[in-house]
Write an enzyme that holds these catalytic residues in place. Structure first.
Site, PDB file in Angstrom:
ATOM      1  N   GLU A 211       0.792  -1.237   0.000  1.00  0.00           N
ATOM      2  CA  GLU A 211       0.000   0.000   0.000  1.00  0.00           C
ATOM      3  C   GLU A 211       0.824   1.288   0.000  1.00  0.00           C
ATOM      4  O   GLU A 211       0.761   2.086   0.947  1.00  0.00           O
ATOM      5  CB  GLU A 211      -0.998   0.015   1.162  1.00  0.00           C
ATOM      6  CG  GLU A 211      -2.046  -1.065   1.068  1.00  0.00           C
ATOM      7  CD  GLU A 211      -3.305  -0.784   1.895  1.00  0.00           C
ATOM      8  OE1 GLU A 211      -3.321   0.185   2.663  1.00  0.00           O
ATOM      9  OE2 GLU A 211      -4.299  -1.538   1.729  1.00  0.00           O
TER      10      GLU A 211
ATOM     11  N   GLU B 252      -5.345  -8.507  -0.056  1.00  0.00           N
ATOM     12  CA  GLU B 252      -6.133  -8.286   1.162  1.00  0.00           C
ATOM     13  C   GLU B 252      -7.579  -8.035   0.797  1.00  0.00           C
ATOM     14  O   GLU B 252      -7.870  -7.348  -0.182  1.00  0.00           O
ATOM     15  CB  GLU B 252      -5.656  -7.038   1.940  1.00  0.00           C
ATOM     16  CG  GLU B 252      -4.390  -7.214   2.719  1.00  0.00           C
ATOM     17  CD  GLU B 252      -4.005  -5.943   3.491  1.00  0.00           C
ATOM     18  OE1 GLU B 252      -4.905  -5.181   3.924  1.00  0.00           O
ATOM     19  OE2 GLU B 252      -2.793  -5.730   3.646  1.00  0.00           O
TER      20      GLU B 252
HETATM   21  C1  NOJ Z   1      -4.666  -2.419   4.683  1.00  0.00           C
HETATM   22  C2  NOJ Z   1      -3.376  -2.602   5.401  1.00  0.00           C
HETATM   23  O1  NOJ Z   1      -2.450  -3.208   4.568  1.00  0.00           O
HETATM   24  C3  NOJ Z   1      -3.501  -3.340   6.714  1.00  0.00           C
HETATM   25  O2  NOJ Z   1      -2.317  -3.152   7.419  1.00  0.00           O
HETATM   26  C4  NOJ Z   1      -4.714  -2.854   7.472  1.00  0.00           C
HETATM   27  O3  NOJ Z   1      -4.792  -3.403   8.731  1.00  0.00           O
HETATM   28  C5  NOJ Z   1      -5.948  -3.199   6.660  1.00  0.00           C
HETATM   29  N1  NOJ Z   1      -5.879  -2.513   5.393  1.00  0.00           N
HETATM   30  C6  NOJ Z   1      -7.270  -2.818   7.309  1.00  0.00           C
HETATM   31  O4  NOJ Z   1      -7.359  -1.438   7.425  1.00  0.00           O
END
Ligand code: NOJ
Length: 487
Positions: free
Chosen positions: A203, A392
């Protein structure tokens, strides 16, 4: 909520502003990579996994020679973390990793995505490696393999060594990019005898803007837009250097790609005009990172929009940035932009999101299951990729422990069921999505929200460290067992 605000602002920085843009349009049709499979089912060999990251679960921040990360410092600034907690202990996964891997196995997962804490392996970011740091990941990887689970390794999930922040300004400097390349080479050299899949940075779209633009993530800076754009460019450069390092130092056949919170564009209504507009939007709103990685150039519209704030770069940078990847990992949570065709500018218009749009237990986490259908479909087309992983997807829920000690998280199940149905729809059409990593295996340290927002399939009592499966753990186990969405 910060995420909501900044996602909007990021879109702006990345080149959003629908009407004003003009740019050429790629028109290559993606070939369906694989034929549809059994009704309601996912392709054979579809990779089912769960995900976590180092700072969010490991704890043990002062053990075995780990250096400080920017998050260790940031969480200590009063007011930065909503509930005042830190990742000092988090899930104590550093010591409980065997127990946690048993949880992954219980779900029937074939894969587990974790991240390496850079400051465990190189306490100062560069220089002398810390053998005890690497040892932890050796143990973790071995334990996963012993349990029949494929390790998927992320090189950077935001825990930058504080020393690099202090000495070079972190990602403000290309020194950090080069050092990241060296760290990636070291990790590849030592772990890719067993780790076959590597994500570079997690990200960029968030950590650059949140960390250096609006200061709600570490290192907490609020820099002008030109610098933020330069830092985003540096993150893309770091990605490219890591790809090259894995190729040069990893075992042959090691696969590598990004894990990006793609700015998600969806046609508001499924008409050919809107779909075309959503394609353009997806490319333009991801011009600052994914698109330059996949195409080796910044779009004209992006550069025009950035104007004097555009990043400074060389052709050599672009070559590195666009080093060929083996897959594209996308983190998909919510629809960011519903798009309609427009006869203005580049030909698309993002619609405003109504206040009553449904969301989960985080304001930013809007529920739009079709996101996970459209985004991979459009991404495969515009970037001609043959392998997409959902690196994710998941949701925070209300997660009350009831009197019988259980957590009946039907809200999370509702979210997952609908997203997975849409993902299955995509794979049935031949969209090349090869796997899915549910965020998260267990509740953990959710950055700015601290321990307040729970994303896990397993509930964690942070006082006792007891893990309890939620109803959604049974749901996901059933999905994996049936290899089907309609579980
Ligand atoms: C994206 C992130 O990569 C992760 O670290 C985070 O906990 C989740 N989204 C949920 O917000």
């Amino acid at each position: 909520m910060p995420d909501e605000v900044s996602r909007r602002q990021f879109a702006k920085l990345a080149g959003l502003s629908a009407a004003g843009m003009a740019s050429p349009v790629s028109s290559v049709e993606a070939k369906p990579a694989s034929p549809p499979r059994s009704a309601g089912g996912f392709p054979q060999n579809f990779v089912w996994g769960t995900a976590t990251s180092s700072y969010q679960v490991e704890g043990a921040v002062n053990e075995d020679g780990r250096g400080a990360s920017i998050w260790d410092k940031f969480v200590r600034i009063p007011g930065k973390i909503e509930d005042g907690t830190t990742g000092d202990h988090a899930n104590e996964h550093y010591h409980r990793y065997k127990e946690d891997i048993a949880l992954v196995r219980e779900l029937g997962c074939k894969a587990y995505r974790f991240s390496v804490a850079w400051p465990r392996v190189f306490p100062d970011g560069d220089g002398k490696p810390n053998p005890k740091g690497l040892d932890f990941y050796n143990r973790l990887v071995d334990e996963l393999l012993k349990n029949g689970i494929e390790p998927w390794l992320t090189l950077y999930h935001w825990d930058l060594p504080q020393s690099l922040q202090d000495r070079f300004g972190g990602w403000r400097s290309t020194e950090t990019c080069k050092i990241f390349g060296d760290y990636a080479a070291y990790v590849a050299e030592h772990l890719t005898d067993r780790v076959k899949n590597v994500f570079t940075l997690n990200e960029s779209g968030r950590f650059v803007y949140f960390g250096y633009g609006i200061g709600i993530d570490a290192p907490g800076l609020t820099l002008p837009q030109a610098e933020v754009n330069q830092i985003r460019h540096n993150s893309a450069l770091a990605h490219g250097l890591a790809v090259q390092a894995v190729r040069a130092h990893g075992r042959r056949g090691t696969r590598v790609g990004p894990a990006e919170n793609i700015d998600a564009c969806i046609p508001a209504i499924d008409t050919p005009e809107n779909v075309r507009a959503a394609e353009i939007a997806l490319r333009e709103l991801n011009a600052g990172y994914l698109n330059v990685i996949m195409t080796g150039r910044y779009t004209d519209a992006f550069l025009k929009y950035a104007g004097a704030d555009a990043p400074k770069y060389t052709e050599a940078d672009l070559k590195i940035i666009s080093s060929p990847v083996d897959f594209v990992g996308v983190n998909i949570y919510s629809p960011q932009h519903y798009i309609v065709a427009s006869d203005q500018g580049a030909g698309f218009m993002p619609l405003p999101i109504p206040k009553s749009f449904p969301h989960m237990n985080s304001d930013w986490l809007r529920v739009g299951p079709e996101t996970i259908y459209w985004v991979p479909k459009l991404a495969a087309k515009i970037w001609k990729t043959n392998a997409i992983y959902i690196s994710e997807n998941g949701a925070s829920g209300d997660d009350q422990v009831t009197q019988d000690g259980k957590i009946y998280d039907t809200d999370r199940i509702m979210y997952l069921r609908n997203y997975l149905a849409q993902l299955q729809r995509a794979t049935a059409e031949g969209v090349p999505v090869r796997g899915y990593f549910l965020w998260s295996l267990m509740d953990n340290f959710e950055w700015v929200y601290g321990l307040n927002k729970r994303f896990g399939l397993y509930h964690v009592n942070f006082d006792t460290q007891v893990r309890t499966p939620k109803l959604s753990a049974s749901f996901y186990r059933n999905v994996i067992a049936k290899n089907a969405a309609g579980a």
